[in-house]
Design a protein around this motif. Structure first.
Motif, mmCIF file in Angstrom:
data_model
loop_
_atom_site.group_PDB
_atom_site.id
_atom_site.type_symbol
_atom_site.label_atom_id
_atom_site.label_comp_id
_atom_site.label_asym_id
_atom_site.label_seq_id
_atom_site.Cartn_x
_atom_site.Cartn_y
_atom_site.Cartn_z
ATOM 1 N N UNK A 160 -81.082 -19.987 -48.475
ATOM 2 C CA UNK A 160 -80.844 -21.294 -49.082
ATOM 3 C C UNK A 160 -82.179 -21.851 -49.564
ATOM 4 N N UNK A 161 -82.156 -22.572 -50.674
ATOM 5 C CA UNK A 161 -83.374 -23.172 -51.210
ATOM 6 C C UNK A 161 -83.980 -24.142 -50.203
ATOM 7 N N UNK A 162 -85.269 -24.047 -50.017
ATOM 8 C CA UNK A 162 -85.985 -24.978 -49.150
ATOM 9 C C UNK A 162 -86.367 -26.216 -49.955
ATOM 10 N N UNK A 163 -86.494 -27.371 -49.297
ATOM 11 C CA UNK A 163 -86.902 -28.579 -50.021
ATOM 12 C C UNK A 163 -88.342 -28.477 -50.550
ATOM 13 N N UNK A 187 -85.685 -25.261 -57.101
ATOM 14 C CA UNK A 187 -86.592 -26.284 -57.627
ATOM 15 C C UNK A 187 -87.957 -26.203 -56.933
ATOM 16 N N UNK A 188 -87.942 -25.951 -55.617
ATOM 17 C CA UNK A 188 -89.188 -25.868 -54.848
ATOM 18 C C UNK A 188 -89.920 -24.547 -55.047
ATOM 19 N N UNK A 189 -89.215 -23.537 -55.558
ATOM 20 C CA UNK A 189 -89.799 -22.209 -55.692
ATOM 21 C C UNK A 189 -89.707 -21.399 -54.413
ATOM 22 N N UNK A 190 -89.005 -21.934 -53.396
ATOM 23 C CA UNK A 190 -88.945 -21.268 -52.103
ATOM 24 C C UNK A 190 -87.505 -21.107 -51.622
ATOM 25 N N UNK A 191 -87.145 -19.873 -51.303
ATOM 26 C CA UNK A 191 -85.832 -19.555 -50.736
ATOM 27 C C UNK A 191 -86.056 -19.157 -49.280
ATOM 28 N N UNK A 192 -85.404 -19.819 -48.333
ATOM 29 C CA UNK A 192 -85.636 -19.606 -46.913
ATOM 30 C C UNK A 192 -84.937 -18.408 -46.315
ATOM 31 N N UNK A 216 -82.454 -25.111 -58.718
ATOM 32 C CA UNK A 216 -81.410 -25.453 -57.754
ATOM 33 C C UNK A 216 -81.962 -26.402 -56.695
ATOM 34 N N UNK A 217 -81.161 -27.381 -56.273
ATOM 35 C CA UNK A 217 -81.624 -28.323 -55.249
ATOM 36 C C UNK A 217 -81.709 -27.668 -53.868
ATOM 37 N N UNK A 218 -82.378 -28.350 -52.938
ATOM 38 C CA UNK A 218 -82.520 -27.869 -51.567
ATOM 39 C C UNK A 218 -81.159 -27.558 -50.971
ATOM 40 N N UNK A 219 -81.130 -26.487 -50.196
ATOM 41 C CA UNK A 219 -79.991 -25.990 -49.439
ATOM 42 C C UNK A 219 -78.937 -25.289 -50.305
ATOM 43 N N UNK A 220 -79.193 -25.126 -51.608
ATOM 44 C CA UNK A 220 -78.294 -24.335 -52.459
ATOM 45 C C UNK A 220 -78.513 -22.852 -52.166
ATOM 46 N N UNK A 221 -77.501 -22.038 -52.323
ATOM 47 C CA UNK A 221 -77.605 -20.597 -52.088
ATOM 48 C C UNK A 221 -78.512 -19.974 -53.150
ATOM 49 N N UNK A 229 -88.638 -7.667 -37.855
ATOM 50 C CA UNK A 229 -88.670 -8.870 -38.680
ATOM 51 C C UNK A 229 -89.245 -8.501 -40.039
ATOM 52 N N UNK A 230 -88.687 -9.032 -41.103
ATOM 53 C CA UNK A 230 -89.240 -8.786 -42.436
ATOM 54 C C UNK A 230 -89.790 -10.098 -42.990
ATOM 55 N N UNK A 231 -90.751 -9.975 -43.878
ATOM 56 C CA UNK A 231 -91.398 -11.146 -44.461
ATOM 57 C C UNK A 231 -90.573 -11.724 -45.601
ATOM 58 N N UNK A 232 -90.599 -13.037 -45.710
ATOM 59 C CA UNK A 232 -90.049 -13.697 -46.890
ATOM 60 C C UNK A 232 -91.036 -13.481 -48.037
ATOM 61 N N UNK A 233 -90.630 -13.677 -49.280
ATOM 62 C CA UNK A 233 -91.565 -13.511 -50.404
ATOM 63 C C UNK A 233 -92.778 -14.443 -50.274
ATOM 64 N N UNK A 234 -93.920 -13.982 -50.749
ATOM 65 C CA UNK A 234 -95.162 -14.752 -50.660
ATOM 66 C C UNK A 234 -95.028 -16.161 -51.235
ATOM 67 N N UNK A 235 -94.271 -16.299 -52.319
ATOM 68 C CA UNK A 235 -94.162 -17.612 -52.960
ATOM 69 C C UNK A 235 -93.423 -18.635 -52.098
ATOM 70 N N UNK A 236 -92.852 -18.205 -50.982
ATOM 71 C CA UNK A 236 -92.209 -19.130 -50.044
ATOM 72 C C UNK A 236 -93.268 -20.014 -49.372
#
Length: 124
Positions: free
Chosen positions: A26-29, A17-22, A3-8, A48-55
């Motif tokens: 939304x997908x990060x660039x 596509x980046x492997x990172x969901x913010x 999915x491209x950046x900013x997609x849900x 506060x909770x952590x985002x996944x490591x792969x972010x």
């Protein structure tokens, strides 16, 4: 699935596509740089909770200090350690903490291998 950046992405970086969901789901660039914030507010608590490591480019998102009130960042070291804090409270902390940092019950978080609350001895 690319999915491209900013997609849900509903918190799943594997969809992006980046492997990172913010934090806003939304997908990060691109993945987050070391030292960048990688936390988000929890829906059920004020914590506060952590985002996944792969972010993170480093592959590790954890507290930047051993204090439970500290924020989550992408670890410069690329590693984190699970620490017991204040009784029954536990959380991940980035390794490579500066010399003299407080790191209760576990020296693994400190860059020199010794917590600030202890003195290094030749006997240990």
């Amino acid at each position: 699935t690319g999915l491209p950046a900013w997609s849900k992405c509903d918190g799943r970086g594997s969809l992006c596509h980046s492997g990172a969901c913010g934090a806003d789901d939304a997908c990060l660039p691109e993945r987050l740089a070391n030292g960048s914030s990688c936390g988000r507010s929890s829906d059920d608590t004020d914590a506060e909770e952590a985002l996944p490591d792969e972010t993170c480019l480093s592959g590790a998102c954890a507290h930047n200090e051993s204090s439970y009130s500290s924020h989550h960042v992408c670890c410069n070291s690329g590693e984190k350690v699970y620490l017991g804090l204040h009784g029954n409270t536990h959380h991940y902390v980035c390794t490579g903490q500066p010399d003299g940092s407080a790191c209760p019950d576990d020296d693994a978080a400190c860059s020199n291998g010794t917590c600030g609350r202890r003195e290094a001895t030749d006997d240990s």
